[in-house]
Design a protein around this motif. Structure first.
Motif, short mmCIF file in Angstrom:
data_model
loop_
_atom_site.label_atom_id
_atom_site.label_comp_id
_atom_site.label_asym_id
_atom_site.label_seq_id
_atom_site.Cartn_x
_atom_site.Cartn_y
_atom_site.Cartn_z
N VAL A 160 0.81 -1.24 -0.07
CA VAL A 160 -0.07 0.01 0.01
C VAL A 160 1.10 1.26 0.02
CG1 VAL A 160 -1.80 1.29 1.20
CG2 VAL A 160 -1.77 -1.18 1.31
N THR A 161 0.60 2.07 -0.79
CA THR A 161 1.47 3.35 -1.19
C THR A 161 0.65 4.44 -0.42
OG1 THR A 161 0.61 3.72 -3.50
CG2 THR A 161 2.65 2.55 -3.17
N LEU A 162 -0.62 4.66 -0.34
CA LEU A 162 -1.23 5.73 0.15
C LEU A 162 -2.51 5.09 1.06
CD1 LEU A 162 -1.68 8.71 0.31
CD2 LEU A 162 -2.98 8.55 -1.69
N LEU A 163 -2.62 5.61 2.08
CA LEU A 163 -3.67 5.44 3.16
C LEU A 163 -4.47 6.90 3.34
CD1 LEU A 163 -5.70 3.47 4.79
CD2 LEU A 163 -3.89 3.98 6.74
N THR A 164 -5.42 6.70 2.76
CA THR A 164 -6.39 8.25 3.26
C THR A 164 -7.30 7.83 4.06
OG1 THR A 164 -6.34 8.63 0.77
CG2 THR A 164 -7.77 10.15 1.99
N VAL A 165 -7.31 8.69 5.24
CA VAL A 165 -8.29 8.51 6.38
C VAL A 165 -9.33 9.76 6.43
CG1 VAL A 165 -8.07 8.33 9.03
CG2 VAL A 165 -6.31 7.67 7.68
N TYR A 166 -10.66 9.11 6.52
CA TYR A 166 -11.66 10.09 6.75
C TYR A 166 -12.16 9.78 8.11
CZ TYR A 166 -12.00 11.15 1.65
OH TYR A 166 -11.73 11.43 0.31
N ASP A 167 -11.90 10.84 8.93
CA ASP A 167 -12.43 10.76 10.42
C ASP A 167 -13.48 12.02 10.45
OD1 ASP A 167 -12.71 10.64 13.12
OD2 ASP A 167 -10.51 10.97 13.54
N GLU A 168 -14.61 11.01 10.85
CA GLU A 168 -15.80 12.03 11.32
C GLU A 168 -16.29 11.68 12.59
OE1 GLU A 168 -18.95 11.06 8.27
OE2 GLU A 168 -17.75 11.05 6.71
N THR A 169 -15.33 11.46 13.53
CA THR A 169 -15.63 11.14 14.90
C THR A 169 -15.47 12.52 15.77
OG1 THR A 169 -13.42 10.74 15.59
CG2 THR A 169 -14.83 8.83 14.90
N GLY A 170 -14.80 13.38 15.19
CA GLY A 170 -14.35 14.55 15.84
C GLY A 170 -13.61 14.45 17.03
N LEU A 171 -12.71 13.33 17.06
CA LEU A 171 -11.79 13.14 18.35
C LEU A 171 -10.28 14.16 18.28
CD1 LEU A 171 -12.30 9.36 18.82
CD2 LEU A 171 -13.25 11.08 20.31
#
Length: 471
Positions: free
Chosen positions: A60-71
């Motif tokens: 894996v060359t790229l990990l895109t993180v979508y965080d909608e928890t607001g932490l």
């Protein structure tokens, strides 16, 4: 039994040991097993290191993180180390996850993964990982990445809500639930349940049963085969000219026991040499457990399980195994003496094999019940005292601390007394059986021979007393 009944056992022991060591099957098996053991640790270490090299860098060359928890977690350092050195992490706080997934599916051969983190109304965090269907990514590689990322998230979310490690340990304490019953007097009578064992302890107990069964079966099988061979070839008739029957069986038991000890001693030495070879080839930390953190934890766990081991318990376990070998070897000797022809050997050994299976199966069933937790300590003690199962059950349970010292001593005493009683019974019937030629003797026939020998011995004693009285 007179002392003269055992005269010549040393000669029988020496003769049987030399004959066994000369057999091609014995030497062939010993050489093959030693070679396999010598190569086991180096090959295992080489395969392990090769696997680590292959999995060292993720695809894996790229990990895109979508965080909608607001932490407010920073994922830029979520995955570190040599494995993820070439991988980039992009963190997006806003929306756009669905559009990104659609674009990912349209790209061919993509090596990107998307992580979507949300907090559901049901009260749990949801981590979703997406990769393109046409992505050149292995499932094993992706599973490793998602596991490492989840471990980071578990720690990061605790830090985000400012919970100390002590508070977290307190919150995560296990909750034990049980049902209690009342007696006729209205008092609470807790239901007694056995303490369950861990999976590691289960494997150790099972391995102990298998090892002891191999030792017992090898010794008993050699004795029975030797006696049947000598009876069918009439060699026993020449042996009986110089030695008594009891000297014959004692010498053969000790010779079989010696060959088994030689075999397992050779296997142990080869295993130590195998570790040494592995260390020389792959480094000092390349033994079977290795010097990694997982290896250290495994070694620590094994040491904790055997924390109650001391020279006394090791000696007790070893003596119990030897007593078990003697016990079953005497049974094998009787079974061999009941057979006159090689082709009838399988039928003659049915009783011996049945007793061996009963003893080992008791140990296996006990292991299963122990891991489930449906067996009490009383049941464990009983299985360790029964002569048939004690050699299989007692040693491993004692070394793991599942058996108290008084019960272990009582178990050994019962097996030794049972062996002595069986040996006394053998002394009464073996001489008649060793010269017997005919159909395979059944158990009732052997008991009848013992009864006849006892009556004959009583008649001889009475005649001797009458002759002395007349004189």
């Amino acid at each position: 039994m007179k002392r003269s009944d055992y005269a010549g056992w040393r000669e029988v022991f020496s003769f049987s040991l030399r004959q066994e060591m000369k057999q091609k099957s014995f030497r062939g098996l010993l050489i093959v097993m030693c070679v396999l053991i010598l190569g086991f640790v180096p090959v295992s270490t080489w395969l392990g290191q090769r696997g680590e090299e292959q999995e060292k860098a993720t695809q894996v060359t790229l990990l895109t993180v979508y965080d909608e928890t607001g932490l407010g977690i920073d994922y830029s350092h979520a995955l570190e180390g040599d494995r993820y050195r070439e991988m980039q992490i992009a963190q997006i706080s806003g929306e756009g996850f669905a559009e990104h997934v659609k674009a990912l599916e349209e790209s061919e051969g993509s090596t990107e993964m998307i992580a979507h983190i949300t907090y559901e109304e049901a009260g749990y965090f949801n981590l979703t990982f997406v990769k393109a269907a046409s992505a050149a990514l292995k499932d094993k590689d992706c599973d490793r990445l998602t596991g490492d990322f989840e471990s980071f998230f578990q720690d990061a979310r605790i830090s985000a809500v400012d919970v100390s490690p002590e508070q977290l340990a307190f919150i995560n304490q296990p909750v034990e639930t049980r049902i209690e019953h009342t007696t006729a007097e209205g008092e609470i009578a807790p239901e007694e349940e056995g303490e369950s064992i861990s999976m590691s302890e289960y494997y150790i107990l099972l391995a102990g049963i298998v090892v002891v069964m191999l030792i017992v079966n090898m010794g008993g099988g050699q004795i029975a085969f030797s006696i049947v061979t000598e009876k069918s070839s009439r060699v026993v008739e020449y042996l009986m000219i110089n030695v008594r029957p009891m000297a014959l069986i004692v010498g053969k038991i000790l010779a079989a026991l010696t060959t088994v000890v030689i075999q397992f001693a050779a296997y142990g030495v080869c295993y130590l040499l195998s570790n040494l070879i592995s260390s020389l080839l792959f480094g000092s930390g390349a033994a079977l457990l290795g010097s990694t953190q997982d290896g250290a934890q495994q070694a620590s766990g094994i040491a904790a399980m055997f924390s109650s081991v001391n020279p006394g318990t090791i000696l007790l376990a070893a003596v119990m195994i030897l007593a078990g070998v003697f016990f079953y070897s005497i049974v094998a000797g009787l079974a061999g003496a009941s057979v006159s022809k090689m082709e009838e050997m399988a039928e003659g050994l049915k009783l011996y094999q049945m007793l061996l299976m009963v003893g080992s199966y008791i140990g296996i069933f006990l292991c299963v019940f122990q891991i489930v937790g449906n067996v009490s300590q009383v049941a464990v003690n009983i299985c360790c005292i029964i002569p048939l199962s004690a050699p299989f059950v007692m040693p491993a349970n004692l070394l793991l601390g599942k058996l108290s010292l008084p019960v272990a001593l009582a178990s050994l005493a019962v097996v030794l007394l049972s062996t002595a009683a069986l040996f006394s019974f053998t002394a009464k019937v073996y001489e008649s059986m060793i010269f017997y030629n005919g159909n395979v003797l059944k158990l009732k026939d052997i008991l009848q021979i013992a009864k006849n020998r006892k009556l004959a011995g009583g008649s001889v004693s009475r005649r001797g007393e009458e002759e002395k009285h007349h004189e």
